[in-house]
Design a protein around this motif. Structure first.
Motif: not given
Length: 234
Positions: A11-18, A94-98, A229-230
């Motif tokens: 999976f891919r996840i954001g390096r920082v919070a939005i 085009g993403a989702r919550l982890p 996001i992830a």
């Protein structure tokens, strides 16, 4: 509890919070008007309460912080957003919550050592250079302000600044038994509550660990909650 093994696909996840700046683009781009980005329950809640922006945002580019109205800081993580808003933002991109498991792996898993760390940066206790905790800053710091607190995967701000919404409902782990008493958590299990991870700037350091599970209603905005996001691995 109890400790258990979970196998996760890539999976891919954001390096920082939005951040505020990124969420503002969502607001200005019609994020609260685009029905296709919202779940049925989220849209019903938004329409019922005329939700058009995060809690404590004004329509002229300011936010209410301790002490009064201040210009919106573009680099701070967005805060006081509900799970519904976080979910809609992710869908719009085009993403989702982890999932909880993805969030925890991103916060702790050391690929080289083949094991999880106790804290994102290692074993040393939190301090101001690693995490914004313990009510010292009276609000979230800009994302990336604590590079010494990076997890092995390079994610920043996994502890402190804002609680982070995850995708899942609050349920017991496999083999769960109530501890220290049933009313502490078990009575809240089910689809009515979503899980948050990571703690906020107002959270005591002894509580803010990568395995601590917080939970709240998906419509709740009064808490110090943001999100990252992830996506599934390409």
């Amino acid at each position: 509890r109890p400790r258990h093994r979970v196998e996760l696909p890539g999976f891919r996840i954001g390096r920082v919070a939005i951040t505020n700046a990124t969420f503002l683009r969502f607001v200005e781009g019609g994020g609260y008007q685009r029905r296709e980005w919202w779940s049925d329950e989220g849209w019903s809640w938004k329409e019922q309460y005329d939700i058009t922006r995060p809690l404590n945002w004004s329509d002229d580019g300011r936010e209410w912080r301790i002490g009064g109205w201040v210009p919106l800081d573009p680099d701070r993580p967005v805060v006081h957003v509900s799970w519904f808003e976080a979910d809609a933002f992710a869908r719009a991109h085009g993403a989702r919550l982890p999932t909880e498991e993805e969030w925890e792996k991103a916060a702790t898993w050391d690929h080289e050592a083949g094991r999880a760390r106790r804290l994102p940066w290692g074993e040393e206790p939190p301090h101001a250079g690693r995490a914004n905790l313990g009510q010292l800053a009276f609000g979230p710091d800009p994302v990336g302000a604590h590079p010494a607190g990076a997890s092995p995967s390079g994610c920043l701000g996994m502890l402190g600044d804002v609680w982070e919404w995850t995708a899942g409902d609050f349920r017991g782990y496999p083999g769960f038994r109530a501890h220290p008493y049933r009313e502490y958590s078990e009575v809240f299990f089910g689809p009515d509550y979503k899980v948050l991870r990571g703690g906020s700037w107002a959270t005591a350091a002894r509580v803010a660990t990568p395995t601590f599970r917080n939970w709240d209603y998906p419509q709740r905005r009064q808490i110090f909650a943001g999100f990252r996001i992830a996506r599934d691995a390409a």
